[in-house]
Design a protein around this motif. Structure first.
Motif, short mmCIF file in Angstrom:
data_model
loop_
_atom_site.label_atom_id
_atom_site.label_comp_id
_atom_site.label_asym_id
_atom_site.label_seq_id
_atom_site.Cartn_x
_atom_site.Cartn_y
_atom_site.Cartn_z
N ARG A 163 6.47 -1.42 -43.86
CA ARG A 163 5.91 -1.74 -42.68
C ARG A 163 4.97 -0.66 -42.34
N THR A 164 3.83 -0.95 -41.64
CA THR A 164 3.06 -0.14 -41.02
C THR A 164 3.89 0.39 -39.66
N ASP A 165 3.17 1.57 -38.91
CA ASP A 165 4.01 1.87 -37.79
C ASP A 165 3.22 1.37 -36.44
N SER A 166 2.75 0.15 -36.59
CA SER A 166 2.24 -0.70 -35.30
C SER A 166 3.37 -0.91 -34.50
N ARG A 167 2.92 -0.59 -33.03
CA ARG A 167 3.99 -0.97 -32.15
C ARG A 167 4.13 -2.56 -32.10
N VAL A 168 3.51 -3.53 -32.83
CA VAL A 168 3.78 -4.80 -32.89
C VAL A 168 5.40 -4.93 -33.12
N HIS A 169 5.85 -4.25 -34.00
CA HIS A 169 7.26 -4.37 -34.32
C HIS A 169 8.18 -4.46 -33.03
N ARG A 170 8.06 -3.68 -32.29
CA ARG A 170 8.94 -3.35 -30.97
C ARG A 170 8.68 -4.67 -30.13
N ASP A 171 7.61 -5.61 -30.23
CA ASP A 171 7.50 -6.76 -29.63
C ASP A 171 8.28 -7.84 -30.07
N ILE A 172 8.75 -7.94 -31.42
CA ILE A 172 9.14 -9.14 -32.10
C ILE A 172 10.45 -9.39 -31.51
N PRO A 173 11.43 -8.63 -31.16
CA PRO A 173 12.96 -9.00 -30.41
C PRO A 173 12.59 -9.92 -29.30
N TYR A 209 -3.83 -7.44 -32.31
CA TYR A 209 -2.46 -7.84 -32.56
C TYR A 209 -1.66 -7.24 -31.61
N ALA A 210 -1.68 -5.73 -31.35
CA ALA A 210 -0.87 -5.09 -30.63
C ALA A 210 -0.83 -5.52 -29.18
N ARG A 211 -2.09 -5.80 -28.45
CA ARG A 211 -2.15 -6.07 -27.24
C ARG A 211 -1.69 -7.41 -27.05
N LEU A 212 -1.94 -8.40 -28.00
CA LEU A 212 -1.54 -9.69 -28.32
C LEU A 212 0.24 -9.55 -28.19
N GLY A 213 0.93 -8.90 -29.09
CA GLY A 213 2.21 -8.85 -29.29
C GLY A 213 2.97 -8.54 -27.96
N ASP A 214 2.07 -7.64 -27.05
CA ASP A 214 2.89 -7.21 -25.89
C ASP A 214 2.82 -8.30 -24.65
N ARG A 215 1.77 -9.28 -24.78
CA ARG A 215 1.70 -10.03 -23.68
C ARG A 215 2.10 -11.58 -24.06
N ALA A 216 2.38 -11.81 -25.27
CA ALA A 216 2.97 -13.21 -25.86
C ALA A 216 4.22 -13.37 -25.39
N PRO A 217 5.01 -12.69 -25.21
CA PRO A 217 6.47 -13.14 -24.64
C PRO A 217 6.61 -13.68 -23.21
#
Length: 395
Positions: free
Chosen positions: A73-83, A122-130
């Motif tokens: 895994r990269t260290d992208s903050r995307v991973h924190r948005d998955i839950p 993707y990082a911005r998208l992951g933050d806004r999507a939920p």
């Protein structure tokens, strides 16, 4: 991973050895494994036991899990948005109470989400999507009539597709599969063949992840058969997208004739439409050129690869093409250059791709595999290749 073949495992060990700057003799001295044994392992002629693998992993400064192909895994903050994304879609048909803005306002946020996806933010998208999905689930559930529900469902399908890009590209294939089914569910509420085609296009990811290419090709062909005549630009674009996708799938199955047939069908349809986004998919003459290169790379025939690399000196994706698609072109160009034994040129192409869409390149599984190959080709001595490989977590 138990399914990792001896050949792939051997390549992983060799890549890790070069990345660590070690000779075979140094690895053997550190591990106690003989030179002949290590040579056979790296060539894929012999699979090491668990004990030997653990010893070799320590010697090349890696872990058995990484050598067996585990996800780096990269260290992208995307991973924190998955839950949060998982929680929202778990009860899509039983959304919690909450406010719902007018659809016109929500539509502006959906358009921004689509733009984030195609521009590989993707990082911005992951933050806004939920939050956006939660509101759209409520909008569909609370719609006062069928027309309003269909309008909300259309927006939901596009928003779900954007969220899926985050899940799929960052390796959450189970979540991606659920999002794809949600997109198909939402599109059925709209009763729009072009949107159904877009859902079928995205569904191919499920078959890629499951390595069920035959099923994926059948699904795409079924979607083509269900399309009405291309009586509008939007319908022509939808059909063209399906054929472009089918060409790539047929390629991966080494079905050269099928791939070229689908590419010709796509060419005829794409010539009828302006290059732009149609239901979230970029379609048009420029997108066709990007897929033409992808077809050549997947087939891997030297003559086609040489022609594709030569064509890149005469054509480049225009700047108004979405960043994700432009970067994909240079990723595929680098793959062609690697197959032709030109790792330095491939590194230059990847640097261009990274400049265009860094999050897309860093999250791309094929990029990591390609960089591992480049490390082996250059024996870990090319500092630019090594820097790229470490940035993408390929080593």
């Amino acid at each position: 991973m138990p399914g990792t073949t001896a050949a792939v495992l051997g390549q992983q060990i060799e890549t890790a050895r070069y990345a660590a700057g070690l000779t075979r003799r140094q690895v053997c001295d550190a591990s106690g494994v003989s030179i002949s044994m290590l040579r056979k392992v790296e060539r894929g002629e012999r699979r090491p036991s668990d004990q030997v693998l653990e010893t070799l992993a320590r010697a090349v400064r890696s872990t058995p899990e990484d050598l067996l192909g585990g996800t780096r895994r990269t260290d992208s903050r995307v991973h924190r948005d998955i839950p949060a994304l998982r929680r929202v879609i778990a009860a899509y048909d039983l959304p919690e109470d909450g406010p719902v803005r007018p659809l016109q306002q929500i539509a502006a946020d959906v358009e921004a989400a689509v733009e984030d996806r195609v521009e590989a933010r993707y990082a911005r998208l992951g933050d806004r999507a939920p939050g956006l999905l939660a509101e759209l689930f409520r909008a569909v559930d609370q719609a006062p009539d069928g027309r309003e529900r269909a309008s909300a469902a259309r927006l939901l399908a596009l928003a779900v597709r954007s969220a899926d890009a985050v899940a799929y590209k960052y390796g959450y294939h189970d979540l991606s599969g659920r999002l794809v089914e949600l997109m198909r569910w939402a599109s059925k509420l709209v009763n729009d063949p072009a949107l159904d085609a877009a859902a079928a296009y995205v569904r191919t990811e499920v078959f890629f992840a499951a390595q069920q290419l035959g099923s994926g090709l059948r699904a795409l062909r079924a979607a083509v058969d269900q399309m009405p005549a291309p009586s509008s630009e939007r319908l022509a674009a939808a059909a063209a997208a399906l054929h472009m996708r089918a060409a790539v799938v047929a390629d991966r199955m080494q079905g050269a004739d099928d791939a070229r047939l689908h590419l010709r069908e796509a060419e005829a349809l794409a010539s009828q439409v302006r290059e732009r986004l149609y239901d979230g998919t970029a379609v048009g003459p420029d997108s066709l050129e990007v897929h033409r290169l992808a077809v050549a790379v997947e087939l891997g025939e030297p003559e086609d690869l040489r022609e594709a690399v030569s064509a890149a000196t005469r054509w480049a994706p225009p700047r108004d093409l979405p960043a994700e698609r432009r970067s994909h072109y240079y990723i595929d160009l680098s793959r062609a250059q690697v197959q032709l034994g030109r790792p330095q040129h491939a590194a230059e192409s990847l640097l261009v791709a990274r400049q265009i869409a860094p999050q897309h390149v860093r999250a791309h599984e094929q990029v990591r595999a390609e960089l591992a190959t480049m490390v082996r080709l250059t024996r870990g001595r090319d500092t630019r290749v090594m820097a790229l490989a470490r940035w993408a977590k390929a080593v």
